[in-house]
Scaffold this motif. Structure first.
Motif, PDB file in Angstrom:
ATOM      1  N   MET A   1       0.839  -1.199   0.000  1.00 11.32           N
ATOM      2  CA  MET A   1       0.000   0.000   0.000  1.00 11.32           C
ATOM      3  C   MET A   1       0.870   1.243   0.000  1.00 11.32           C
ATOM      4  SD  MET A   1      -2.899  -0.996   2.833  1.00 11.32           S
ATOM      5  CE  MET A   1      -3.706  -2.601   2.787  1.00 11.32           C
TER       6      MET A   1
ATOM      7  N   ARG B   1      -3.694   3.952  -1.254  1.00  9.81           N
ATOM      8  CA  ARG B   1      -3.779   3.220  -2.523  1.00  9.81           C
ATOM      9  C   ARG B   1      -3.433   1.762  -2.243  1.00  9.81           C
ATOM     10  NH1 ARG B   1       0.117   7.009  -3.433  1.00  9.81           N
ATOM     11  NH2 ARG B   1      -0.530   9.040  -4.253  1.00  9.81           N
ATOM     12  N   ALA B   2      -4.345   0.867  -2.621  1.00  7.58           N
ATOM     13  CA  ALA B   2      -4.152  -0.537  -2.275  1.00  7.58           C
ATOM     14  C   ALA B   2      -4.896  -1.432  -3.250  1.00  7.58           C
ATOM     15  CB  ALA B   2      -4.644  -0.795  -0.845  1.00  7.58           C
ATOM     16  N   GLY B   3      -4.526  -2.692  -3.282  1.00  7.17           N
ATOM     17  CA  GLY B   3      -5.227  -3.672  -4.106  1.00  7.17           C
ATOM     18  C   GLY B   3      -6.306  -4.375  -3.310  1.00  7.17           C
TER      19      GLY B   3
ATOM     20  N   THR C   1     -12.952  -1.019   3.534  1.00  3.02           N
ATOM     21  CA  THR C   1     -12.312   0.264   3.267  1.00  3.02           C
ATOM     22  C   THR C   1     -12.586   1.257   4.398  1.00  3.02           C
ATOM     23  OG1 THR C   1     -14.223   0.886   1.889  1.00  3.02           O
ATOM     24  CG2 THR C   1     -12.291  -0.010   0.764  1.00  3.02           C
TER      25      THR C   1
ATOM     26  N   LEU D   1      -8.580   3.207  -1.855  1.00  3.57           N
ATOM     27  CA  LEU D   1      -8.816   2.689  -3.200  1.00  3.57           C
ATOM     28  C   LEU D   1      -8.820   1.168  -3.211  1.00  3.57           C
ATOM     29  CD1 LEU D   1      -6.552   5.116  -5.271  1.00  3.57           C
ATOM     30  CD2 LEU D   1      -8.987   5.336  -4.715  1.00  3.57           C
ATOM     31  N   GLU D   2      -9.430   0.628  -4.277  1.00  2.03           N
ATOM     32  CA  GLU D   2      -9.490  -0.824  -4.432  1.00  2.03           C
ATOM     33  C   GLU D   2      -8.638  -1.279  -5.607  1.00  2.03           C
ATOM     34  OE1 GLU D   2     -13.264  -2.809  -3.379  1.00  2.03           O
ATOM     35  OE2 GLU D   2     -14.126  -0.799  -3.366  1.00  2.03           O
ATOM     36  N   ALA D   3      -8.697  -2.576  -5.913  1.00  2.00           N
ATOM     37  CA  ALA D   3      -7.733  -3.209  -6.805  1.00  2.00           C
ATOM     38  C   ALA D   3      -7.854  -2.774  -8.264  1.00  2.00           C
ATOM     39  CB  ALA D   3      -7.871  -4.723  -6.717  1.00  2.00           C
ATOM     40  N   ASP D   4      -6.717  -2.544  -8.853  1.00  2.00           N
ATOM     41  CA  ASP D   4      -6.554  -2.297 -10.288  1.00  2.00           C
ATOM     42  C   ASP D   4      -5.165  -2.834 -10.605  1.00  2.00           C
ATOM     43  OD1 ASP D   4      -5.800  -1.243 -12.769  1.00  2.00           O
ATOM     44  OD2 ASP D   4      -6.929   0.606 -12.483  1.00  2.00           O
ATOM     45  N   THR D   5      -5.091  -3.930 -11.351  1.00  2.00           N
ATOM     46  CA  THR D   5      -3.822  -4.649 -11.479  1.00  2.00           C
ATOM     47  C   THR D   5      -2.731  -3.875 -12.204  1.00  2.00           C
ATOM     48  OG1 THR D   5      -4.608  -5.757 -13.489  1.00  2.00           O
ATOM     49  CG2 THR D   5      -4.937  -6.902 -11.386  1.00  2.00           C
TER      50      THR D   5
ATOM     51  N   ALA E   1      -2.897  -0.232  -9.071  1.00  2.00           N
ATOM     52  CA  ALA E   1      -2.816  -0.377  -7.615  1.00  2.00           C
ATOM     53  C   ALA E   1      -1.592  -1.202  -7.233  1.00  2.00           C
ATOM     54  CB  ALA E   1      -4.085  -1.043  -7.094  1.00  2.00           C
ATOM     55  N   HIS E   2      -1.283  -1.209  -5.959  1.00  2.00           N
ATOM     56  CA  HIS E   2      -0.175  -2.006  -5.460  1.00  2.00           C
ATOM     57  C   HIS E   2      -0.623  -3.456  -5.266  1.00  2.00           C
ATOM     58  CE1 HIS E   2       1.992   1.705  -5.061  1.00  2.00           C
ATOM     59  NE2 HIS E   2       1.040   2.196  -4.287  1.00  2.00           N
TER      60      HIS E   2
END
Length: 747
Positions: free
Chosen positions: A459, A472-474, A483, A504-508, A511-512
């Motif tokens: 994160m 910012r995180a997956g 969250t 934030l949520e996952a975005d490959t 995001a981290h």
């Protein structure tokens, strides 16, 4: 200790709660692109068959319709429960297939300009099948495995063993054995499966899906389509419930492939019937369990012989079977254990992850068996458990993580007193209505530390120039307020109000990295990563402030104290950025080194109508050790939902199949769940027992909450009736059959 905290331990509602309640919250079915094509999957209506021919000519006469069949689909096999390369789960699934193995298997995809046209065209596709034998009995499935798959795998065995089991049973004063069965169930998330995919410039594809493991979707799509990971972008969308049903990769490879073929965005949405037949279920299990006791009622050893029904494809069901066994030595002190299991495939809806990932099955088996052995040997069920339950900081004899500060004995002690167990334990009623009480103890984990799977969370945390922040995180919030809880944790560290922290949520591709919403790792692992990340950002802010003002600096009640002066955080960030040329932005990767045991005890007081077989729950108590409750209201809500799901497993929910593999339920008219009017009042007690390794001592609750209800209710029904029911759910028909058997036996 929680009283000293500002945000942790306080109730913070989900910011979207009102929108969800009034129906204005938008999910993926409300927000897909206007230019997207609509895909309607052609599902098999046969349990087991080969496709002889498929005629799509009539469908493709409709303007704009294209029918994509198994004949042109990629032939790379994959395992939908695998979420990382090298896990080596057996691959036996295809995007589309000409050898259907369950009602609901995927044969073709009809693509059209709109949903209505796609559905109309689907009706025009003619498929000719050659029927093959159905295989529905998991006990007999190994002998017929070659008819389903040509991979030579009759079953997928696994074993956990330690100590001298044979010696334990040889010297035992008492031995008891029972065969216990648990059912396939439907996850019943309010949101059915839906997703969309779009081609990306340069040959890649973007998938938007309300999933639980975005990086797992990326891996499986890349594997199925032979693409580099970097060419597959997966964006986690708002989720209307999942409970494990969206953990595995079901329709994502198909949708991604269709988007690549059509070179346009493709949207797929399923009905309730399609979700029930074609996605995933809780794995059914049949287990013969035996326990050896000494003269004082101490456990000497236990044996398990388990069969788990994976359905048509292996999916993650072997993992589920092994997870069942891993819970056994983490609840009771068992000096010698032999857990032997095998996962088999049948021509039924595939199984996979479902809330608890093996724990509901494992604990139903052990807790029903434990109550029946107490009955057989005239042992008090509370005293027996108090003698044999695990103690805080016990090592796991199978080699897994230390149990940590497990407070299962305290849960039982507090619960038995609050529930008035001594008063309610004896069954009552001598007419039509019989009353009895039961309870069940349980445990669950907090991540993957000291398992064969890696666990990592990454994160970054930035404090903006106005004093607000972003984490910012997956992450994958499935509606369980993850969250919100992480904003509370970060706020507790920095003093920034959680309302001013965006998580934030996952975005490959943006995001981290994070391994996803699985293994009850949300609070203990991801929450700790958020704490560490916020702590690092706070430390950076103070260091840069000390450089700039040349005096000591520390955060204090949401402000920055610089020497004798108090500065608003946003002002400090602005000054540091301008003069030090440093942004307050940090990246932290957390690799947990603890995986403690969450635990709980549930008590149920029931009345059974011996004329109809119906069960009414009069009183229900749930006692849980969650370490520190970050958001008590959210924790309690998780328990309410878990109890509802567990009652269903115990009394009414079952996906059954006839001898030809046809499902008995395709919708909620035949699949019976516990609705609001049937729910008992659920009293919740949370024990505060801070746990090392978690944020402010917190542990998981989401999965474990659904583990003990089914066996607690089964034990209550058995105590009320004097029966030994061991097949879940306890439907009215099964209860009446057991009562009839008792009556015949007494004649």
């Amino acid at each position: 200790m929680s009283a000293e905290r500002t945000f942790v331990g306080k109730n913070f509602p989900d910011p979207a709660a009102f929108e969800k309640a009034v129906g204005s919250y938008e999910y993926i079915t409300d927000s897909f692109p206007d230019n997207a094509l609509h895909g309607a999957i052609l599902f098999s209506d046969r349990a087991h068959a080969r496709v002889v021919s498929i005629d799509a000519s009539a469908a493709e006469k409709i303007p704009g319709v294209r029918v994509l069949t198994y004949q042109e689909a990629p032939t790379e096999r994959y395992n939908s429960g695998e979420w990382f390369p090298g896990q080596d789960d057996h691959p036996d699934e295809l995007i589309l297939t000409g050898h259907v193995r369950h009602v609901g298997d995927r044969v073709a995809l009809v693509v059209a300009r709109d949903a209505q046209t796609a559905l109309r065209a689907r009706e025009l596709v003619k498929v000719t099948y050659e029927d093959l034998p159905a295989i529905v009995d998991p006990v007999a499935a190994e002998d017929a495995a070659h008819l389903m798959h040509d991979d030579g795998m009759k079953s997928f065995p696994g074993r956990i063993a330690y100590g001298d089991v044979e010696s334990a049973f040889a010297k035992a004063a008492h031995v008891a054995a029972h065969t216990i069965s648990t059912p396939k169930i439907h996850h019943a998330a309010m949101e059915t499966h839906a997703l969309y995919a779009a081609p990306l410039p340069g040959g890649g594809v973007e998938v938007r899906t309300p999933c639980q493991i975005a990086y797992g979707v990326q891996y499986t799509v890349a594997r199925a389509l032979s693409l580099p990971f970097a060419k597959v972008r997966v964006v986690k969308m708002r989720t209307g419930g999942a409970f494990g049903g969206k953990q595995e990769v079901v329709f994502e490879p198909l949708c991604a492939w269709a988007a690549c073929v059509m070179k346009k965005p493709v949207f797929i949405s399923t009905t309730r019937e399609e979700t029930m037949l074609a996605t995933r279920t809780r794995a059914a299990a049949v287990c013969r369990v035996s326990t050896a006791l000494d003269e004082d009622g101490m456990i000497l050893g236990r044996k398990f012989d388990v069969i788990v029904d994976a359905g048509a494809y292996l999916t993650g069901s072997k993992k589920v079977m092994m997870a069942m066994g891993k819970k056994v030595p983490r609840l009771y002190r068992i000096p010698a254990l032999d857990y032997s299991g095998r996962t088999v495939r049948t021509t039924t809806t595939p199984a996979g992850a479902c809330r608890g990932y093996g724990s509901p099955q494992s604990h139903a088996i052990t807790e029903i068996h434990t109550d029946l052995l107490c009955k057989k040997f005239a042992l008090d069920p509370v005293e027996f458990r108090m003698k044999n339950l695990a103690e805080p900081f016990d090592d796991d004899p199978s080699g897994a993580s230390n149990l940590g500060n497990i407070q299962i004995r305290k849960c039982l002690e507090v619960g038995a007193e609050k529930f008035e167990w001594k008063k309610l334990a004896a069954p009552s009623g001598d007419g039509r209505f019989k009353r009895g009480a039961g309870f069940a103890v349980c445990t669950h984990g907090n991540g993957y530390y000291k398992t064969i799977y890696h666990d990592v969370a990454s994160m970054s945390f930035r404090i903006f120039e106005d004093g607000s922040a972003v984490l910012r995180a997956g992450l994958h919030d499935l509606g369980h307020s993850l969250t919100t809880a992480l904003a509370q944790i970060a706020g507790e560290v920095t003093g920034i109000n959680p309302d001013r922290i965006t998580v934030l949520e996952a975005d490959t591709l943006a995001a981290h990295y994070d391994i996803g919403c699985q293994a009850s790792r949300g609070i203990h692992v991801q929450g700790e990563c958020a704490r560490l990340c916020a702590q690092e950002a706070a430390a950076l802010l103070c260091r840069e402030a000390e450089k700039l003002w040349n005096v000591s600096a520390r955060l204090e009640k949401g402000m920055l104290r610089v020497g004798a002066e108090v500065i608003e955080i946003g002002e400090a960030v602005r000054q540091i950025e301008m003069k030090n040329r440093v942004s307050i932005d940090v990246l932290v990767e957390h690799r947990p080194e603890t995986n403690p045991a969450s635990c709980g005890v549930h008590f149920a007081d029931v009345t059974v109508d011996t004329l109809t077989g119906f069960v009414r729950i009069n009183k229900y108590l749930a006692v849980h050790d969650v370490g520190t409750a970050i958001n008590p209201e959210a924790v309690t809500g998780q328990i309410y939902g878990g109890v509802q799901m567990g009652i269903g497993m115990g009394l009414c929910e079952e996906l059954a199949f006839d001898a030809k593999g046809k499902p008995s339920a395709r919708n909620f008219d035949k699949y019976h769940m516990v609705n609001a009017p049937d729910m008992p009042e659920v009293e919740v007690i949370l024990l505060d027992s801070e746990e090392d390794g978690g944020p402010f001592g917190a542990k998981s609750i989401g999965e474990i909450a659904t583990v003990p209800p089914a066996p607690a209710i089964a034990n209550a029904v058995n105590r009320a009736l004097g029966t030994e029911l061991t097949t879940l759910p306890l439907t009215p028909a099964r209860i009446l059959e057991a009562l009839d058997a008792l009556e015949q036996k007494s004649l």
